[in-house]
Design a protein around this motif. Structure first.
Motif, PDB file in Angstrom:
ATOM      1  N   THR A 165      54.110  62.964  76.686  1.00  0.00           N
ATOM      2  CA  THR A 165      54.037  61.501  76.809  1.00  0.00           C
ATOM      3  C   THR A 165      55.318  60.886  77.376  1.00  0.00           C
ATOM      4  OG1 THR A 165      54.748  61.246  74.489  1.00  0.00           O
ATOM      5  CG2 THR A 165      52.378  61.322  74.913  1.00  0.00           C
ATOM      6  N   LEU A 166      56.133  61.687  78.049  1.00  0.00           N
ATOM      7  CA  LEU A 166      57.406  61.172  78.569  1.00  0.00           C
ATOM      8  C   LEU A 166      57.213  59.955  79.469  1.00  0.00           C
ATOM      9  CD1 LEU A 166      59.568  64.289  79.553  1.00  0.00           C
ATOM     10  CD2 LEU A 166      59.950  62.681  77.676  1.00  0.00           C
ATOM     11  N   LEU A 167      56.193  59.997  80.302  1.00  0.00           N
ATOM     12  CA  LEU A 167      55.991  58.919  81.271  1.00  0.00           C
ATOM     13  C   LEU A 167      55.317  57.699  80.668  1.00  0.00           C
ATOM     14  CD1 LEU A 167      54.890  60.954  84.426  1.00  0.00           C
ATOM     15  CD2 LEU A 167      57.200  60.326  83.648  1.00  0.00           C
ATOM     16  N   GLU A 168      54.959  57.790  79.392  1.00  0.00           N
ATOM     17  CA  GLU A 168      54.295  56.669  78.729  1.00  0.00           C
ATOM     18  C   GLU A 168      55.244  55.851  77.864  1.00  0.00           C
ATOM     19  OE1 GLU A 168      51.044  58.256  76.502  1.00  0.00           O
ATOM     20  OE2 GLU A 168      50.359  59.536  78.152  1.00  0.00           O
ATOM     21  N   LYS A 169      56.431  56.383  77.592  1.00  0.00           N
ATOM     22  CA  LYS A 169      57.368  55.728  76.678  1.00  0.00           C
ATOM     23  C   LYS A 169      58.459  55.006  77.454  1.00  0.00           C
ATOM     24  CE  LYS A 169      55.230  57.557  73.144  1.00  0.00           C
ATOM     25  NZ  LYS A 169      54.445  56.741  72.212  1.00  0.00           N
ATOM     26  N   ALA A 170      58.657  53.742  77.153  1.00  0.00           N
ATOM     27  CA  ALA A 170      59.644  52.942  77.877  1.00  0.00           C
ATOM     28  C   ALA A 170      61.049  53.525  77.776  1.00  0.00           C
ATOM     29  CB  ALA A 170      59.630  51.507  77.343  1.00  0.00           C
ATOM     30  N   LEU A 178      57.920  68.102  85.194  1.00  0.00           N
ATOM     31  CA  LEU A 178      57.117  68.120  83.976  1.00  0.00           C
ATOM     32  C   LEU A 178      56.522  69.512  83.724  1.00  0.00           C
ATOM     33  CD1 LEU A 178      55.240  64.700  84.230  1.00  0.00           C
ATOM     34  CD2 LEU A 178      57.123  65.288  82.705  1.00  0.00           C
ATOM     35  N   ARG A 179      56.243  70.238  84.792  1.00  0.00           N
ATOM     36  CA  ARG A 179      55.688  71.589  84.627  1.00  0.00           C
ATOM     37  C   ARG A 179      56.695  72.571  84.030  1.00  0.00           C
ATOM     38  NH1 ARG A 179      52.875  70.236  89.502  1.00  0.00           N
ATOM     39  NH2 ARG A 179      54.494  71.191  90.803  1.00  0.00           N
ATOM     40  N   LEU A 180      57.974  72.216  84.055  1.00  0.00           N
ATOM     41  CA  LEU A 180      58.997  73.074  83.459  1.00  0.00           C
ATOM     42  C   LEU A 180      58.986  72.996  81.930  1.00  0.00           C
ATOM     43  CD1 LEU A 180      62.048  72.217  85.749  1.00  0.00           C
ATOM     44  CD2 LEU A 180      60.445  74.126  86.003  1.00  0.00           C
ATOM     45  N   LEU A 181      58.342  71.971  81.389  1.00  0.00           N
ATOM     46  CA  LEU A 181      58.416  71.685  79.958  1.00  0.00           C
ATOM     47  C   LEU A 181      57.306  72.396  79.200  1.00  0.00           C
ATOM     48  CD1 LEU A 181      59.246  67.875  80.297  1.00  0.00           C
ATOM     49  CD2 LEU A 181      60.824  69.826  80.243  1.00  0.00           C
ATOM     50  N   GLN A 182      57.375  73.718  79.201  1.00  0.00           N
ATOM     51  CA  GLN A 182      56.346  74.554  78.605  1.00  0.00           C
ATOM     52  C   GLN A 182      56.875  75.291  77.373  1.00  0.00           C
ATOM     53  OE1 GLN A 182      53.224  74.509  79.797  1.00  0.00           O
ATOM     54  NE2 GLN A 182      53.902  73.050  81.383  1.00  0.00           N
ATOM     55  N   ILE A 242      63.767  67.294  74.259  1.00  0.00           N
ATOM     56  CA  ILE A 242      62.336  67.267  74.555  1.00  0.00           C
ATOM     57  C   ILE A 242      61.618  68.366  73.777  1.00  0.00           C
ATOM     58  CG2 ILE A 242      60.607  67.446  76.386  1.00  0.00           C
ATOM     59  CD1 ILE A 242      62.742  66.453  78.339  1.00  0.00           C
ATOM     60  N   THR A 243      60.474  68.019  73.229  1.00  0.00           N
ATOM     61  CA  THR A 243      59.662  68.995  72.480  1.00  0.00           C
ATOM     62  C   THR A 243      58.312  69.185  73.165  1.00  0.00           C
ATOM     63  OG1 THR A 243      58.635  67.365  71.000  1.00  0.00           O
ATOM     64  CG2 THR A 243      60.763  68.311  70.321  1.00  0.00           C
ATOM     65  N   THR A 244      57.669  70.303  72.823  1.00  0.00           N
ATOM     66  CA  THR A 244      56.368  70.613  73.383  1.00  0.00           C
ATOM     67  C   THR A 244      55.503  71.271  72.307  1.00  0.00           C
ATOM     68  OG1 THR A 244      55.232  71.726  75.225  1.00  0.00           O
ATOM     69  CG2 THR A 244      57.072  72.911  74.203  1.00  0.00           C
ATOM     70  N   GLU A 245      54.317  71.711  72.705  1.00  0.00           N
ATOM     71  CA  GLU A 245      53.434  72.397  71.771  1.00  0.00           C
ATOM     72  C   GLU A 245      54.052  73.735  71.365  1.00  0.00           C
ATOM     73  OE1 GLU A 245      49.728  72.793  73.761  1.00  0.00           O
ATOM     74  OE2 GLU A 245      49.173  70.690  73.500  1.00  0.00           O
ATOM     75  N   PRO A 246      53.746  74.244  70.183  1.00  0.00           N
ATOM     76  CA  PRO A 246      54.356  75.495  69.730  1.00  0.00           C
ATOM     77  C   PRO A 246      53.748  76.710  70.410  1.00  0.00           C
ATOM     78  CG  PRO A 246      52.749  74.761  68.126  1.00  0.00           C
ATOM     79  CD  PRO A 246      52.830  73.672  69.171  1.00  0.00           C
ATOM     80  N   ASN A 247      54.555  77.760  70.576  1.00  0.00           N
ATOM     81  CA  ASN A 247      54.008  79.039  70.998  1.00  0.00           C
ATOM     82  C   ASN A 247      53.461  79.758  69.759  1.00  0.00           C
ATOM     83  OD1 ASN A 247      56.255  80.120  69.658  1.00  0.00           O
ATOM     84  ND2 ASN A 247      57.418  80.393  71.557  1.00  0.00           N
ATOM     85  N   SER A 248      53.012  81.000  69.906  1.00  0.00           N
ATOM     86  CA  SER A 248      52.371  81.680  68.782  1.00  0.00           C
ATOM     87  C   SER A 248      53.334  81.935  67.630  1.00  0.00           C
ATOM     88  CB  SER A 248      51.759  83.004  69.252  1.00  0.00           C
ATOM     89  OG  SER A 248      52.735  83.842  69.848  1.00  0.00           O
TER      90      SER A 248
END
Length: 222
Positions: free
Chosen positions: A80-85, A188-192, A149-155
């Motif tokens: 949601t980086l592009l959604e937050k002011a 944004l694709r780097l943020l995995q 920056i945070t993202t979804e967790p890996n296994s």
């Protein structure tokens, strides 16, 4: 979220890792329990070379009326980086790296939550993706702050927490720091989520829960 981490290496090791020629961090000391609103080491690129300095953890936007609220912006969700002011204008030109050699997260168990430290092989230094901003008040005082920056967790992390910090691969580090790179979709694709096979988690002392504690024994396996 990511609310505690470690960077326990020497200043020389940091400078060598990020090709730093000189730094204003004359009072640098290792951090075994870095916490929000503290000054933390960070790397930016000035268009010519990497620079190592300090940013206060907890982002205060340049347009903020005051210097409050940073403690609520210690993390920014990649999705949601592009959604937050507070964050959407920073990804174009105010990207940074937060050097780390481990981070803490609390795992729920039958007897309550237990702190875990997550590291890479050989406990080597890695790069957390961050954003920074600079606020200048009416008196001309500058406040430089950042968010991780945070993202979804890996296994691996999914068994511990529902979020994880973005760890950049060595190839992604250069792209993230390059100030001439304004290709937002590619950034944004780097943020995995990082490769879980390259990470290890182990339990540590509950003492890490107190931000006043900051000493080498905190990172020992409990």
């Amino acid at each position: 979220m990511c609310g505690r981490y470690t960077i326990t290496v020497s200043l020389d090791e940091l400078m060598l890792r990020y090709f730093i020629e000189g730094t204003p961090l004359v009072n640098y000391t290792p951090k075994y329990n870095a916490a929000p609103v503290q000054q933390i080491p960070a790397v930016i690129h000035d268009g010519t070379r990497n620079r190592l300095g300090e940013l206060r953890w907890g982002l205060v936007p340049s347009w903020s009326r005051d210097d409050k609220g940073g403690s609520t912006r210690i993390n920014a969700r990649a999705e949601t980086l592009l959604e937050k002011a507070s964050f959407k204008g920073l990804i174009r030109s105010r990207r940074c790296i937060i050097p780390a050699d481990g981070f803490y997260e609390w795992k729920q168990g039958p007897d309550g939550k237990r702190p875990m430290r997550i590291v890479l092989p050989e406990r080597r230094i890695f790069s957390l993706a961050g954003l920074y901003d600079i606020r200048v008040d009416e008196e001309g005082n500058r406040l430089s702050t950042c968010t991780i920056i945070t993202t979804e967790p890996n296994s691996l992390m999914a068994d511990i927490h529902n979020r994880m910090p973005v760890i950049l691969t060595p190839e992604a580090e250069t792209q993230w720091l390059d100030r001439s790179n304004e290709d937002i979709p590619s950034l944004l694709r780097l943020l995995q989520p990082y490769d879980s096979s390259q990470m290890r988690a182990y339990p540590v002392s509950a003492a890490v829960g107190n931000v006043r504690n900051d000493y080498p024994e905190l990172i020992k396996e409990a």
